[in-house]
Scaffold this motif. Structure first.
Motif, PDB file in Angstrom:
ATOM      1  N   GLY A  93       5.876   1.499   0.761  1.00 54.12           N
ATOM      2  CA  GLY A  93       6.734   1.796  -0.364  1.00 54.12           C
ATOM      3  C   GLY A  93       6.293   3.076  -1.046  1.00 54.12           C
ATOM      4  N   THR A  94       6.787   3.311  -2.245  1.00 55.67           N
ATOM      5  CA  THR A  94       6.500   4.528  -3.000  1.00 55.67           C
ATOM      6  C   THR A  94       5.692   4.166  -4.246  1.00 55.67           C
ATOM      7  OG1 THR A  94       8.559   5.542  -2.247  1.00 55.67           O
ATOM      8  CG2 THR A  94       7.524   6.485  -4.217  1.00 55.67           C
ATOM      9  N   PRO A  95       4.561   4.858  -4.486  1.00 62.05           N
ATOM     10  CA  PRO A  95       3.773   4.581  -5.692  1.00 62.05           C
ATOM     11  C   PRO A  95       4.652   4.597  -6.944  1.00 62.05           C
ATOM     12  CG  PRO A  95       2.585   6.102  -4.279  1.00 62.05           C
ATOM     13  CD  PRO A  95       3.950   5.925  -3.659  1.00 62.05           C
ATOM     14  N   GLY A  96       4.433   3.623  -7.795  1.00 60.25           N
ATOM     15  CA  GLY A  96       5.258   3.474  -8.978  1.00 60.25           C
ATOM     16  C   GLY A  96       6.301   2.383  -8.833  1.00 60.25           C
ATOM     17  N   TYR A  97       6.590   2.011  -7.582  1.00 56.52           N
ATOM     18  CA  TYR A  97       7.579   0.973  -7.322  1.00 56.52           C
ATOM     19  C   TYR A  97       7.022  -0.157  -6.464  1.00 56.52           C
ATOM     20  CZ  TYR A  97      10.445   4.997  -8.598  1.00 56.52           C
ATOM     21  OH  TYR A  97      10.957   6.097  -9.231  1.00 56.52           O
ATOM     22  N   ILE A  98       5.776  -0.032  -6.013  1.00 59.20           N
ATOM     23  CA  ILE A  98       5.186  -1.007  -5.105  1.00 59.20           C
ATOM     24  C   ILE A  98       4.718  -2.237  -5.875  1.00 59.20           C
ATOM     25  CG2 ILE A  98       3.414  -1.423  -3.360  1.00 59.20           C
ATOM     26  CD1 ILE A  98       3.244   1.582  -2.929  1.00 59.20           C
ATOM     27  N   ALA A  99       5.150  -3.406  -5.440  1.00 55.59           N
ATOM     28  CA  ALA A  99       4.704  -4.649  -6.056  1.00 55.59           C
ATOM     29  C   ALA A  99       3.216  -4.870  -5.784  1.00 55.59           C
ATOM     30  CB  ALA A  99       5.522  -5.820  -5.513  1.00 55.59           C
ATOM     31  N   GLN A 100       2.538  -5.542  -6.724  1.00 53.62           N
ATOM     32  CA  GLN A 100       1.095  -5.724  -6.637  1.00 53.62           C
ATOM     33  C   GLN A 100       0.655  -6.422  -5.362  1.00 53.62           C
ATOM     34  OE1 GLN A 100       3.102  -6.195  -9.214  1.00 53.62           O
ATOM     35  NE2 GLN A 100       2.029  -6.298 -11.165  1.00 53.62           N
ATOM     36  N   GLU A 101       1.447  -7.383  -4.885  1.00 52.36           N
ATOM     37  CA  GLU A 101       1.036  -8.151  -3.704  1.00 52.36           C
ATOM     38  C   GLU A 101       1.024  -7.302  -2.443  1.00 52.36           C
ATOM     39  OE1 GLU A 101       5.492  -9.002  -4.405  1.00 52.36           O
ATOM     40  OE2 GLU A 101       3.663  -8.802  -5.607  1.00 52.36           O
ATOM     41  N   LEU A 102       1.644  -6.124  -2.488  1.00 47.97           N
ATOM     42  CA  LEU A 102       1.644  -5.260  -1.308  1.00 47.97           C
ATOM     43  C   LEU A 102       0.343  -4.492  -1.154  1.00 47.97           C
ATOM     44  CD1 LEU A 102       5.331  -4.076  -1.343  1.00 47.97           C
ATOM     45  CD2 LEU A 102       4.147  -4.957   0.663  1.00 47.97           C
ATOM     46  N   PHE A 103      -0.439  -4.366  -2.224  1.00 49.94           N
ATOM     47  CA  PHE A 103      -1.747  -3.729  -2.065  1.00 49.94           C
ATOM     48  C   PHE A 103      -2.889  -4.712  -2.246  1.00 49.94           C
ATOM     49  CE2 PHE A 103      -0.512  -2.463  -6.503  1.00 49.94           C
ATOM     50  CZ  PHE A 103      -1.490  -3.143  -7.205  1.00 49.94           C
ATOM     51  N   SER A 104      -2.611  -5.947  -2.687  1.00 53.72           N
ATOM     52  CA  SER A 104      -3.649  -6.970  -2.789  1.00 53.72           C
ATOM     53  C   SER A 104      -3.001  -8.340  -2.673  1.00 53.72           C
ATOM     54  CB  SER A 104      -4.411  -6.860  -4.108  1.00 53.72           C
ATOM     55  OG  SER A 104      -5.326  -7.937  -4.245  1.00 53.72           O
ATOM     56  N   ARG A 105      -3.393  -9.097  -1.658  1.00 53.89           N
ATOM     57  CA  ARG A 105      -2.814 -10.428  -1.453  1.00 53.89           C
ATOM     58  C   ARG A 105      -3.289 -11.414  -2.511  1.00 53.89           C
ATOM     59  NH1 ARG A 105      -0.673  -7.095   0.962  1.00 53.89           N
ATOM     60  NH2 ARG A 105      -0.029  -7.075   3.144  1.00 53.89           N
ATOM     61  N   ASN A 106      -4.231 -11.001  -3.361  1.00 60.34           N
ATOM     62  CA  ASN A 106      -4.666 -11.865  -4.455  1.00 60.34           C
ATOM     63  C   ASN A 106      -3.533 -12.148  -5.430  1.00 60.34           C
ATOM     64  OD1 ASN A 106      -7.322 -11.985  -3.502  1.00 60.34           O
ATOM     65  ND2 ASN A 106      -7.922 -10.150  -4.638  1.00 60.34           N
ATOM     66  N   PHE A 107      -2.507 -11.303  -5.413  1.00 62.18           N
ATOM     67  CA  PHE A 107      -1.390 -11.473  -6.323  1.00 62.18           C
ATOM     68  C   PHE A 107      -0.312 -12.391  -5.750  1.00 62.18           C
ATOM     69  CE2 PHE A 107      -3.159  -7.377  -7.702  1.00 62.18           C
ATOM     70  CZ  PHE A 107      -3.284  -7.607  -9.067  1.00 62.18           C
ATOM     71  N   GLY A 108      -0.446 -12.779  -4.483  1.00 64.18           N
ATOM     72  CA  GLY A 108       0.550 -13.632  -3.854  1.00 64.18           C
ATOM     73  C   GLY A 108       1.039 -13.045  -2.542  1.00 64.18           C
ATOM     74  N   GLY A 109       1.922 -13.794  -1.874  1.00 63.32           N
ATOM     75  CA  GLY A 109       2.433 -13.349  -0.589  1.00 63.32           C
ATOM     76  C   GLY A 109       3.536 -12.324  -0.732  1.00 63.32           C
TER      77      GLY A 109
END
Length: 229
Positions: A93-109
């Protein structure tokens, strides 16, 4: 598309014609609803669910009638409709629009809720007419919303695009719905069909969501959001 992409109409610094290309609140609202319909179709209307993973103003094309078209499926992923969680390696994705779970699975699937997050960030940019991200900021522990307290107190949002009470209602709906879309926990974000229900329903029925918090990723290559609106 004849009118190019959405960012030309919402970022004032990138809009040399300014007033000539300034969209009114009704047009912005209709574009937000149109993109929501498009995402709902990708997530539920197809035989196979399609996750876009790069929803942002640059990828929303505008036709002669200012109807939005979702474009650029280069990062999209197809998954069976029965599966809610997909396997994705690395942030896409593009920085600024990427959901947290896409850079850390600690936030969910990773799921269709990742597109919901990107949609929420994009609509907040449409309302505030400015980018959510500052490239000079490497990390931030909290998303900062200058207008959040005004929503809680049911005060005038004080945005320049608002000309009357009807505009105020549309912008308030867009803002509240967007804040639900960018909740940190994907389970707390609405699905796109629920987003449409909220956008097309009464503003009096909308509840103010909790204020989202964000832990920054370890890599400095992903610039996080410092302020919205």
């Amino acid at each position: 598309m004849p009118n190019g992409s959405l960012e030309k109409f919402i970022y004032e610094k990138e809009n040399p014609l300014k007033e000539e290309r300034q969209l009114d609140c009704k047009t912005l609202y209709d574009i937000a609803v149109g993109v929501a319909h498009g995402l709902e179709y990708l997530h539920k209307g197809c035989n196979t669910r399609i996750l876009h993973f790069d929803i942002k103003p640059h990828n929303i094309l505008i036709d002669d009638d200012f109807c939005p078209k979702i474009s650029d499926f280069g990062l999209a992923k197809i998954c069976p409709r029965k599966e809610s969680i997909v396997s994705v390696f690395g942030a896409r994705g593009t920085p600024g629009y990427i959901a947290q779970e896409l850079f850390s699975r600690n936030f969910g699937g990773v799921s269709h809720k990742s597109d919901v997050y990107s949609y929420g960030m994009m609509v907040l940019e449409m309302v505030g007419r400015r980018k959510n991200i500052k490239v000079e900021v490497d990390c931030s522990s909290e998303l900062y919303f200058p207008h959040y307290k005004r929503l809680e107190l049911n005060q005038d949002l004080g945005l320049r695009c608002i000309k009357n009470e009807i505009d105020e209602e549309m912008v308030r709906k867009m803002t509240v719905v967007s804040l639900w879309c960018i909740q940190t926990d994907p389970l707390h974000r609405p699905a796109m069909h629920k987003v449409l229900e909220m956008l097309e329903g009464s503003v009096q029925m909308l509840e103010i969501p909790p204020k989202p918090f964000l832990s920054s990723p370890s890599t400095s290559s992903i610039h996080l959001l410092s302020e919205i609106l």
